[in-house]
Design a protein around this motif. Sequence first.
Motif, PDB file in Angstrom:
ATOM      1  N   LEU A   4       0.793  -1.230   0.000  1.00  0.00           N
ATOM      2  CA  LEU A   4       0.000   0.000   0.000  1.00  0.00           C
ATOM      3  C   LEU A   4       0.825   1.280   0.000  1.00  0.00           C
ATOM      4  N   ASN A   5       1.966   1.281   0.677  1.00  0.00           N
ATOM      5  CA  ASN A   5       2.701   2.525   0.874  1.00  0.00           C
ATOM      6  C   ASN A   5       4.134   2.547   0.359  1.00  0.00           C
ATOM      7  N   ILE A   6       4.801   1.419   0.396  1.00  0.00           N
ATOM      8  CA  ILE A   6       6.242   1.421   0.167  1.00  0.00           C
ATOM      9  C   ILE A   6       6.632   1.044  -1.262  1.00  0.00           C
ATOM     10  N   ALA A   7       5.870   0.190  -1.900  1.00  0.00           N
ATOM     11  CA  ALA A   7       6.232  -0.274  -3.254  1.00  0.00           C
ATOM     12  C   ALA A   7       6.475   0.891  -4.209  1.00  0.00           C
ATOM     13  N   MET A   8       5.620   1.899  -4.193  1.00  0.00           N
ATOM     14  CA  MET A   8       5.779   3.037  -5.092  1.00  0.00           C
ATOM     15  C   MET A   8       7.036   3.845  -4.757  1.00  0.00           C
ATOM     16  N   ILE A   9       7.352   3.960  -3.483  1.00  0.00           N
ATOM     17  CA  ILE A   9       8.572   4.664  -3.071  1.00  0.00           C
ATOM     18  C   ILE A   9       9.788   3.916  -3.595  1.00  0.00           C
ATOM     19  N   ILE A  10       9.794   2.594  -3.449  1.00  0.00           N
ATOM     20  CA  ILE A  10      10.909   1.776  -3.928  1.00  0.00           C
ATOM     21  C   ILE A  10      11.012   1.868  -5.451  1.00  0.00           C
ATOM     22  N   GLU A  11       9.892   1.766  -6.124  1.00  0.00           N
ATOM     23  CA  GLU A  11       9.897   1.834  -7.589  1.00  0.00           C
ATOM     24  C   GLU A  11      10.455   3.174  -8.076  1.00  0.00           C
ATOM     25  N   THR A  12      10.062   4.242  -7.451  1.00  0.00           N
ATOM     26  CA  THR A  12      10.486   5.581  -7.869  1.00  0.00           C
ATOM     27  C   THR A  12      11.931   5.885  -7.504  1.00  0.00           C
ATOM     28  N   ASN A  13      12.353   5.479  -6.313  1.00  0.00           N
ATOM     29  CA  ASN A  13      13.650   5.900  -5.785  1.00  0.00           C
ATOM     30  C   ASN A  13      14.753   4.852  -5.852  1.00  0.00           C
ATOM     31  N   CYS A  14      14.400   3.598  -6.102  1.00  0.00           N
ATOM     32  CA  CYS A  14      15.397   2.527  -6.025  1.00  0.00           C
ATOM     33  C   CYS A  14      15.442   1.650  -7.273  1.00  0.00           C
ATOM     34  N   ASN A  15      14.295   1.304  -7.793  1.00  0.00           N
ATOM     35  CA  ASN A  15      14.191   0.319  -8.867  1.00  0.00           C
ATOM     36  C   ASN A  15      13.996   1.003 -10.212  1.00  0.00           C
ATOM     37  N   TYR A  16      15.058   1.637 -10.697  1.00  0.00           N
ATOM     38  CA  TYR A  16      15.014   2.255 -12.018  1.00  0.00           C
ATOM     39  C   TYR A  16      16.281   1.850 -12.764  1.00  0.00           C
ATOM     40  N   SER A  17      16.341   2.115 -14.028  1.00  0.00           N
ATOM     41  CA  SER A  17      17.459   1.678 -14.865  1.00  0.00           C
ATOM     42  C   SER A  17      18.799   2.119 -14.284  1.00  0.00           C
ATOM     43  N   GLY A  18      19.681   1.167 -14.103  1.00  0.00           N
ATOM     44  CA  GLY A  18      21.003   1.434 -13.580  1.00  0.00           C
ATOM     45  C   GLY A  18      21.116   1.332 -12.076  1.00  0.00           C
ATOM     46  N   CYS A  19      20.016   1.105 -11.418  1.00  0.00           N
ATOM     47  CA  CYS A  19      20.070   0.983  -9.963  1.00  0.00           C
ATOM     48  C   CYS A  19      19.596  -0.420  -9.574  1.00  0.00           C
ATOM     49  N   ASP A  21      17.606  -2.594 -10.356  1.00  0.00           N
ATOM     50  CA  ASP A  21      16.714  -3.221 -11.339  1.00  0.00           C
ATOM     51  C   ASP A  21      17.365  -4.402 -12.050  1.00  0.00           C
ATOM     52  N   GLY A  22      18.575  -4.766 -11.636  1.00  0.00           N
ATOM     53  CA  GLY A  22      19.269  -5.898 -12.232  1.00  0.00           C
ATOM     54  C   GLY A  22      20.085  -5.548 -13.459  1.00  0.00           C
ATOM     55  N   SER A  23      20.122  -4.284 -13.860  1.00  0.00           N
ATOM     56  CA  SER A  23      20.853  -3.902 -15.071  1.00  0.00           C
ATOM     57  C   SER A  23      22.279  -3.446 -14.787  1.00  0.00           C
ATOM     58  N   SER A  24      22.693  -3.486 -13.517  1.00  0.00           N
ATOM     59  CA  SER A  24      24.041  -3.042 -13.164  1.00  0.00           C
ATOM     60  C   SER A  24      24.595  -3.935 -12.056  1.00  0.00           C
ATOM     61  N   SER A  25      25.739  -3.558 -11.542  1.00  0.00           N
ATOM     62  CA  SER A  25      26.364  -4.351 -10.478  1.00  0.00           C
ATOM     63  C   SER A  25      25.820  -4.005  -9.095  1.00  0.00           C
ATOM     64  N   VAL A  26      24.862  -3.100  -9.017  1.00  0.00           N
ATOM     65  CA  VAL A  26      24.244  -2.743  -7.736  1.00  0.00           C
ATOM     66  C   VAL A  26      23.539  -3.974  -7.174  1.00  0.00           C
ATOM     67  N   PRO A  27      23.789  -4.320  -5.907  1.00  0.00           N
ATOM     68  CA  PRO A  27      23.149  -5.519  -5.356  1.00  0.00           C
ATOM     69  C   PRO A  27      21.650  -5.344  -5.178  1.00  0.00           C
ATOM     70  N   GLY A  28      20.930  -6.409  -5.421  1.00  0.00           N
ATOM     71  CA  GLY A  28      19.496  -6.426  -5.204  1.00  0.00           C
ATOM     72  C   GLY A  28      18.693  -6.013  -6.416  1.00  0.00           C
ATOM     73  N   ILE A  29      17.607  -6.724  -6.617  1.00  0.00           N
ATOM     74  CA  ILE A  29      16.640  -6.390  -7.657  1.00  0.00           C
ATOM     75  C   ILE A  29      15.327  -6.148  -6.940  1.00  0.00           C
ATOM     76  N   PHE A  30      14.924  -4.895  -6.872  1.00  0.00           N
ATOM     77  CA  PHE A  30      13.797  -4.487  -6.037  1.00  0.00           C
ATOM     78  C   PHE A  30      12.494  -4.364  -6.822  1.00  0.00           C
ATOM     79  N   PHE A  31      12.173  -5.395  -7.617  1.00  0.00           N
ATOM     80  CA  PHE A  31      10.912  -5.391  -8.362  1.00  0.00           C
ATOM     81  C   PHE A  31       9.719  -5.696  -7.474  1.00  0.00           C
ATOM     82  N   ASP A  32       9.970  -6.394  -6.361  1.00  0.00           N
ATOM     83  CA  ASP A  32       8.876  -6.793  -5.487  1.00  0.00           C
ATOM     84  C   ASP A  32       9.404  -7.005  -4.068  1.00  0.00           C
ATOM     85  N   TYR A  33       8.515  -7.351  -3.190  1.00  0.00           N
ATOM     86  CA  TYR A  33       8.857  -7.537  -1.780  1.00  0.00           C
ATOM     87  C   TYR A  33       9.939  -8.608  -1.601  1.00  0.00           C
TER      88      TYR A  33
END
Length: 85
Positions: A4-19, A21-33
Amino acid sequence: SYDLNIAMIIETNCNYSGCHDGSSSVPGIFFDYDGIKPFLNDGTFEDEVVSIRSMPPSYADGPKTLTQDELDLVICWIAEGYPEN
């Protein structure tokens, strides 16, 4: 809750191209919980986002800081034990 509250924050601030999202060496793919859960369990998320406030980073291609409202929601979510839904 995450759904309800956090998914959109993560999508906007964490899970974008180059962060986280699995497209770089940054650890974690934050597509879902499930993708963020290991970082919740080991305390990394809370440390980086709330304590140190190094995420999102100042060099990010996306947002460089959380708004106060976003940060307040994250802090509340953490205090409630990271509920998913």
